[in-house]
Design an enzyme around this catalytic site. Sequence first.
Site, PDB file in Angstrom:
ATOM      1  N   ASP A 356       0.745  -1.214  -0.035  1.00  0.00           N
ATOM      2  CA  ASP A 356       0.078  -0.103  -0.230  1.00  0.00           C
ATOM      3  C   ASP A 356       0.992   1.274  -0.116  1.00  0.00           C
ATOM      4  O   ASP A 356       0.413   2.346  -0.204  1.00  0.00           O
ATOM      5  CB  ASP A 356      -0.761  -0.183   1.169  1.00  0.00           C
ATOM      6  N   GLU A 494      -5.360 -11.278  -7.871  1.00  0.00           N
ATOM      7  CA  GLU A 494      -5.167 -12.031  -6.573  1.00  0.00           C
ATOM      8  C   GLU A 494      -6.533 -13.269  -6.736  1.00  0.00           C
ATOM      9  O   GLU A 494      -6.711 -13.939  -5.935  1.00  0.00           O
ATOM     10  CB  GLU A 494      -5.778 -11.445  -5.296  1.00  0.00           C
ATOM     11  N   LYS A 614     -10.697  -9.687  -9.823  1.00  0.00           N
ATOM     12  CA  LYS A 614     -10.736  -9.038  -8.493  1.00  0.00           C
ATOM     13  C   LYS A 614     -10.662  -7.580  -8.691  1.00  0.00           C
ATOM     14  O   LYS A 614     -11.520  -6.993  -8.137  1.00  0.00           O
ATOM     15  CB  LYS A 614     -10.070  -9.586  -7.296  1.00  0.00           C
ATOM     16  N   GLN A 615      -9.505  -6.949  -9.250  1.00  0.00           N
ATOM     17  CA  GLN A 615      -9.160  -5.742  -9.178  1.00  0.00           C
ATOM     18  C   GLN A 615      -8.156  -5.346 -10.317  1.00  0.00           C
ATOM     19  O   GLN A 615      -7.805  -6.402 -10.999  1.00  0.00           O
ATOM     20  CB  GLN A 615      -8.473  -5.304  -7.782  1.00  0.00           C
TER      21      GLN A 615
END
Length: 798
Positions: A356, A494, A614-615
Site C-alpha cells: 500500500d 489475486e 478481482k481488481q
Amino acid sequence: MTSGRGWTWRYDAYAPERERLVEALCTLGNGRFATRGSAPECVAGTTHYPGTYLAGCYDRRTSLVDGRAVENEDLVNLPNWTLLRYRRLPEGEPAGPWLTPDSDELRHCDVRLDLRRGILHRDLLFRDARGRGLRVGHTRFVHMGDPELAAQRTTFHAYGWRGEIEVESVLDGDVANTGVERYHHLERRHLTGHRTLFAPGGVAGLSCRTSDPGHLIALAVRTETRPERPARSIRTSTGTVQTYRLPIARGRPAWCAKTLALLTSSDRRPGELLAVAVRTATHAPAFPVLRAAHEAAWQGLWEKGELHVPGEAGHILRLHAFHLLQTLSPHTAGLDVGVPARGLHGEAYRGHVFWDELFVLPYLGLHFPDVARALLMYRHRRLPAARASALRAGHQGAMYPWQSGGSGDEETQEVHLNPRSGRWLPDHSRLQRHVGSAVAYNVWKYARATGDRRFLYGEGAEILLEVARFWAGAAVFDPALERYRVRGVMGPDEYHDAYPDAETPGIDDNAYTNVTAAWVLARGIDLLGELPAGRSAELRSRLALGEEDIARWDDVSRRLHVPFHHGVVSQFDGFGELAELDWEAYRERYGDIRRLDRILEAEDDTVNRYQASKQADTLMLGYLFRPDELVELFARLGHRMDDATWRATVDYHLRRTSHGSTLSSLVHGWVLARLKGPGAWRYCEEALLADVADVQGGTTGEGIHLGAMAGTIDLVERGITGLEAGPEGLRVAPVALRELPRFAFTLCSGGHRGVRLRVLPGRIGIHVPAGPGGSVSLVLPGERKFTVLPGEERWFTL
C-alpha cells in the site's frame, strides 16, 4: 445518518448496526498509536469494539486450524484505557442501571469528529420513565504533539433530579483480538504477565507483555474529577477500577478526566517501564493545556498537508487526509514501521504491511518527505530478510514478502476461510512477487520527487539493485519464444492463483509483473551509471555484479515475455483462453459480486476458470506509468503500444473486473482520467465512498483502507493535475474533470517547500513563498517552461 461539512464528520443518531463503522472512521491517532472511536461505556461485543493499536507492535501465535498448526503474526489490541462506566444515584433511591448507548433510556446520541483539531466529541441524552434527564458529553484526543499521551474527559449534566453520579474509571487489560469474525479460529489472546499498581494523584498503572516475548507494554491513567472526590480503588488480575461518587444537580455539573501515558520497551526509556509510565501520567499537563498543545500540533500538520477541494468530495478527501496523517505522522519518522494496509484502525489483515505504500508515498513525498523516507527505511532494514527469502526460493537478490510485519519474513497466511462455504482453502497470495517491484518503484519515485540523492545512492540503491538481481535470476529463457519468462506467480488480481485443474499453484508471465520487472532492471542499469564511481564500485563488488550480469539485466529488460490476445495485453499467459463469465447472470443471482471468488468456490466452482479479475491488474500499469512512459516501456520490450491498443486493453479488462478491492475503483478512475475517458468520475466517486459508505459491506469496521484513502488524495494532486516533481522542477499537465473544477494544495518537499498550486478551469496558479527556498521551475503542456521567483504568484493558461 451522516452529516456535517467542512471540518466536521458527524453521526447524529445512534445505530447499533453501523457502530463498528463509526468506531473505525472516528479513530484517533498520532502516528505512534491509535484508539478506535468506540463508546467509552462499552466493552468488546457484537456491537462495540474498543481497540488501541501501537504501530509495529506484533505478536506471533500458533493456532490449530482445520487440523493443522498455523502460525500468525498479529497487530496486538492493547489494554482499553477509555472504559468509563457510570450510573445515577438519585437522592433517597437505589442506584440506577449502568448507562450505555444501548440503554432503553437513550434519547439522543451525536458523534462529531473535529478534523481540524483531531478531537472526537460524543454527546448522549438519557431520560428515565419519570422524565429525569442526564446529558453526557465525552471529549477525546490522542495527542499529536506528545506521542505518548492521550486524554478523555466526560461531563455530566442532570435535569429534573439531584443526587450523585457513580463513575468507574477502568484500565482494562482483559482484551483480545476479536475484531474480525473470520479470524475467530485463530489464537486471539496476545497479552500476558499483567501487573497493576496505584499511585498518588489518582494514577493507576498496568504493565503486560506480548505472548511471544518481545514487547513490554506499560499504561498509566491519571483520573481526575470535579468535584474532587476520593476513589475506591480495586485491582483485578488484569486491570484496575477506580470508583467515584460525584454530587450532581441541575446547574451543578460534574466531570471526570482520564489522561493516558503509553510506553513500550521499544521506546528505550531509562528506568522500570511501568514506573516511567506512572511518572509520565502523573506529571502530564491538565486536560485544557494538553488539548491546546494537541490542537497546535494538528494546525502545523494541516499547513503542510491539506488539500482544498469544494463540496462533498472535498469533505471526504479531508477525512481521508486526516486518517492518513493519524496513521503516518511526523512521529512515524522516528519508528521502524511500514504502511499498515488497514491503518491503526482495526485488525483486518492482522495489521500487516502489503504494497500500500505504492498509493501512500506519493502524497507523503510531496508533503512529508521525512515520513516517506522512514517508510522506505522500514523496507531497507528488512532487506536481509528479503535476501534470505530469495535464497530459500533458489534465487539471488531480494524477494520481499507479500505480507510483512515485524521481522520482514513472509507473513501471508497459509490457509484462509471462505465465509460463504465455511471451507478453509490454501492461500497462495504469497506468490505476488510484484511487491518487490513496488518497493523498488517507490525508492526511485521518492528520490525523483524529493531530490534525495543521499538516500537513492545509499540505502535506496541497495534495495533497487537487489530487487533487480532477483528479477534477473527469476526470469528463465524460453528458446521457443526467444524470450524470458517468469513462471508460477500471482498478479495484483489475486483471483487467479493457478491454471484450471493444475496441480501446482501460480500462473505464468503476468503482464504487470513482467513489465514492472523490466522497468526495475532498466532503472538498475541507469542507477549504476548514475552513481558516483566509488559507490558504484562498492556496490558492484558487494553484489558480485560483473559486466556479464549487467548485460543480462539489459537483455532480460528487453525480452521479458508480455502476452497479448485479440490485440490487447493479456493479464497472463493463457488468460484469453479461459471461459467467459456470464456477468449479468451472477449479478442478477447475487447482487453484489465483488467477492466473486467466494461465490464461485461456494458453488464448487473456481474463478481460475474464467476471465474475471478481482481488481486492476494489467491496468495497474496505467496507474504507475503515463501513456508516453507505457509507449517507451513496451517499445523496450519489442511491442508497439499506441493509444488504440492501450484503450482497447483498458476497455477489455475493465469489463471483466468485479472490483473486489477498494483499490480497484481508484486505479480505474486514475487510468480513465489519464485517458480522458468517459466514466472516470464514476470510479473516482466510488473510491471516495469506499470506506465512508462501507461499499464492501462491513469491511471498514475492521479497519479503514489506507491505500485507497491516500490514493484518492493523490488522484487529485497528481492524477488530475498531471503533477510530477523532478530534477527539472514541477511538470504539470492537468486533466479536465468537470466534477472537480477547482482545488488547491501546498507542497512541502525538497526545493518546493510552501509552494502552493491552485487549479481552475483552464488555468493554474502557482505561489512561491518568499524565503530561502529559491525559485521554482514549471513545465506546462507543450514543453512551455517558466520560472517563478520567491514571493511571486503567477497564473498560466492551459
